[in-house]
Scaffold this motif. Structure first.
Motif, PDB file in Angstrom:
ATOM      1  N   ASP A  11      -6.176   3.969  -9.552  1.00  0.00           N
ATOM      2  CA  ASP A  11      -6.254   3.701  -8.114  1.00  0.00           C
ATOM      3  C   ASP A  11      -4.868   3.418  -7.549  1.00  0.00           C
ATOM      4  O   ASP A  11      -4.001   2.862  -8.235  1.00  0.00           O
ATOM      5  N   LEU A  12      -4.660   3.778  -6.285  1.00  0.00           N
ATOM      6  CA  LEU A  12      -3.384   3.519  -5.622  1.00  0.00           C
ATOM      7  C   LEU A  12      -3.381   2.112  -5.035  1.00  0.00           C
ATOM      8  O   LEU A  12      -4.392   1.655  -4.490  1.00  0.00           O
ATOM      9  N   PRO A  13      -2.259   1.398  -5.122  1.00  0.00           N
ATOM     10  CA  PRO A  13      -2.206   0.035  -4.588  1.00  0.00           C
ATOM     11  C   PRO A  13      -2.393  -0.003  -3.078  1.00  0.00           C
ATOM     12  O   PRO A  13      -1.960   0.915  -2.367  1.00  0.00           O
ATOM     13  N   TYR A  14      -3.034  -1.063  -2.615  1.00  0.00           N
ATOM     14  CA  TYR A  14      -3.330  -1.164  -1.179  1.00  0.00           C
ATOM     15  C   TYR A  14      -3.445  -2.635  -0.805  1.00  0.00           C
ATOM     16  O   TYR A  14      -4.044  -3.419  -1.533  1.00  0.00           O
ATOM     17  N   TYR A  15      -2.841  -3.001   0.328  1.00  0.00           N
ATOM     18  CA  TYR A  15      -2.928  -4.380   0.801  1.00  0.00           C
ATOM     19  C   TYR A  15      -4.041  -4.526   1.842  1.00  0.00           C
ATOM     20  O   TYR A  15      -4.226  -3.648   2.690  1.00  0.00           O
TER      21      TYR A  15
END
Length: 617
Positions: A175-179
């Motif tokens: 998964d791609l990092p996300y805030y």
């Protein structure tokens, strides 16, 4: 008589010797050539940092026509000097003045004449108090920078250790990092992948095979975030990473592999959610925010009420600590059980200081003394600072910084070299400009610092290098090799060797793609690291950058019989190179002689290609 002709080059010992930074008390000899005018007086205008400029009249040479010279002896205490030249001459019965200083690009070397003093750019002389070399294991090594949560999970079935409340864990490591932010842009849910210290232990063999000898770890101490720059407890390892027993196992096993560990010291600020501040009540009714009688209360500066306090870059989650408080200094470094003493005694190789510009010189000197208390006879420790600019002349909060003058930092993170590498390869600067940038850094830094700087082409604070280079693997190969051949200690950001891409934070903090690495890029990194590890010239050889037309090169030299030459073509076109045609114009005698001994008179260097040549081959 006619147009003034003035010659000076701060990098040439024909005009200024010795080259570069000098020890306080040393003598420096200046010469300048002034021709084609009726000279009345030639002056060295020398300014000790923070003082008024002094006039040192230069004497005409009895041996060389049109040359003027003067000797300067630097004084204690250590400070920078800045200088330019003033030339007074007569023209048409009138007295006129011109000035000679650095060129418009603000680099050293050859400069320019101006008639308006307000346009002058002054040359710099760096003075240091004492030689202060970093330990050999560091200078000769290769660093690997690990963002712990994103590197490797060593638990069975990749179970995440001790998940924190009100956070989220990614479904897969791909998964791609996300805030998740609120309407004010503040992060309200931290994200975790589950990387931990056991995961690093499990990968030590792989890192050894890559050629890594030093691990620089993102902060390991308890904190709410995934990055841990918001320290909650300096005396406790974050439970998501492991515990003290696991940490000791990492130190011991890494040592068996010949790998040293550098910790990240974040001492300018702490987390709002910490045992020291405790804004959210996680630690009961203690802490500076909750309890005005807290022993930590005077570490922080409040304004009017509890919710207004000094914080780093106005980020309320990072309250700034008053580093002048004696109790805080004792806690961090000035007591037998201080934070720095405790962890330095654990067997680590040293520290990297976060936002070093926010720490006063004497605070850094105190940390260095604490570190030195734990050095063994043959195992010295290293102290590196996070500085993004040329650290030799850095002014922070209105104060000149002196942390490279001996007894404080061994070196700094070398972001200027990162800029040089990227801009040269992306065509933003040409080879000659890259040489000027490199020589300016060489002349400004003490030589011990130049060799101890932590060089990088990417960190957790920058875009991924492959992304910056538009996913061009030929460009990446050039960047990797420049990282290994420029002076300083190369630092590889985890995953760059696997071909990870990513834009700005948080995209540059993706999880390591285990089993999905770009094997071609892995091989390039491995070959370049091995060249660095096996070639003493690339580790500690003197540094002479040069350009030949569009080509950039550097000579790394330990002696005139033992040297390595790196030559690269950053352009999209192949270049037919005639050494004899270009060498006199672009290179000094030393470089010319070395090149002629290892290169044929004519050759072709392909587009976006490089060649590395050695004196003994």
């Amino acid at each position: 008589m006619g147009v003034p002709k003035v010659s000076f080059n701060s990098w040439s010992e024909a005009f200024r010797r010795p080259f570069g930074a000098v020890k306080t008390g040393s003598s420096i000899y200046f010469s300048i050539k002034v021709a084609n005018i009726d000279v009345i007086e030639v002056d060295l205008m020398i300014q000790r940092d923070g003082e008024q400029a002094q006039v040192r009249q230069m004497a005409p040479s009895s041996e060389k026509e049109d040359m003027y010279y003067v000797k300067l002896t630097t004084e204690s205490p250590t400070r920078l000097y800045f200088y330019h030249f003033r030339i007074i001459y007569q023209e048409d019965l009138h007295e006129r003045i011109i000035y000679y200083g650095k060129s418009e690009d603000n680099y050293g070397g050859e400069g320019r004449l101006v008639s308006d003093l307000s346009q002058i750019e002054q040359y710099q002389i760096t003075c240091f108090n004492k030689l202060d070399p970093a330990p050999d294991w560091y200078v000769n090594g290769v660093i690997y920078h690990i963002f712990i949560d994103r590197f490797s999970n060593g638990e069975r079935n990749h179970r995440v250790l001790n998940p924190k409340k009100n956070t989220f864990i990614y479904a897969t490591e791909e998964d791609l990092p996300y805030y998740i932010r609120d309407k004010n842009g503040d992060i309200v849910r931290w994200d975790f992948y589950g990387g931990n210290l056991s995961g690093i232990i499990n990968k030590l063999h792989d890192l050894k095979l890559l050629g890594v000898t030093i691990l620089y770890l993102s902060p390991i101490f308890e904190a709410s975030s995934n990055h841990k720059y918001d320290t909650a407890n300096y005396r406790r390892i974050d439970p998501m990473f492991g515990d003290r027993k696991t940490f000791d196992k990492l130190i011991n096993k890494a040592r068996r592999y010949g790998i040293h560990i550098i910790l990240d010291g974040v001492f300018n600020h702490v987390g709002a959610d910490s045992i020291y501040f405790n804004r959210f009540g996680t630690y009961g009714n203690t802490g500076a925010y909750k309890d005005q009688s807290s022993p930590y209360r005077d570490w922080f500066t409040f304004h009017g009420d509890q919710d207004h306090y000094d914080c780093w870059w106005n980020i309320s989650d990072l309250p700034t600590v008053n580093k002048e408080k004696e109790s805080y200094r004792k806690f961090i470094y000035d007591a037998e059980d201080s934070v720095v003493d405790t962890w330095s005694a654990s067997g680590i190789g040293g520290w990297r200081l976060d936002v070093a510009d926010e720490l006063s010189d004497d605070f850094i000197a105190g940390i260095r003394k604490s570190i030195n208390r734990h050095e063994e006879k043959d195992d010295h420790k290293v102290l590196i600072g996070e500085v993004w600019e040329d650290a030799s002349n850095k002014i922070a909060y209105g104060k000149r910084r002196h942390y490279l003058e001996g007894g404080m930092l061994h070196g700094v993170m070398n972001y200027p070299f990162r800029t040089l590498i990227i801009e040269l390869i992306n065509g933003k600067i040409n080879a000659r400009q890259a040489v000027r940038a490199g020589l300016t850094l060489k002349s400004n830094y003490p030589s011990d610092t130049l060799f101890a700087n932590m060089n990088n082409i990417g960190t957790h604070d920058t875009e991924r290098i492959l992304t910056v280079l538009d996913n061009d693997e030929k460009k990446l190969q050039l960047a990797i090799w420049l990282l290994m051949v420029l002076p300083g200690v190369p630092c590889v950001y985890y995953g760059d060797e696997a071909g990870l891409t990513g834009g700005k934070d948080p995209d540059n903090r993706r999880f390591y793609p285990w089993g999905r690495e770009n094997r071609k890029i892995v091989t390039i990194f491995h070959e370049a690291i091995q060249a660095r590890r096996t070639d003493e010239n690339l580790q500690t050889g003197d540094f002479y950058p040069f350009s030949i037309g569009a080509l950039f090169g550097c000579l790394r030299l330990r002696s005139t019989e033992n040297y390595t030459v790196f030559l690269m073509n950053p352009t999209m076109d192949s270049v037919d190179l005639d050494i004899n045609q270009f060498i006199d114009e672009t290179c000094g005698n030393l470089i010319r002689g070395c090149l002629q001994s290892v290169l044929p008179a004519t050759k072709q260097l392909n587009a976006q290609a490089f060649q590395i040549l050695k004196s003994n081959e």
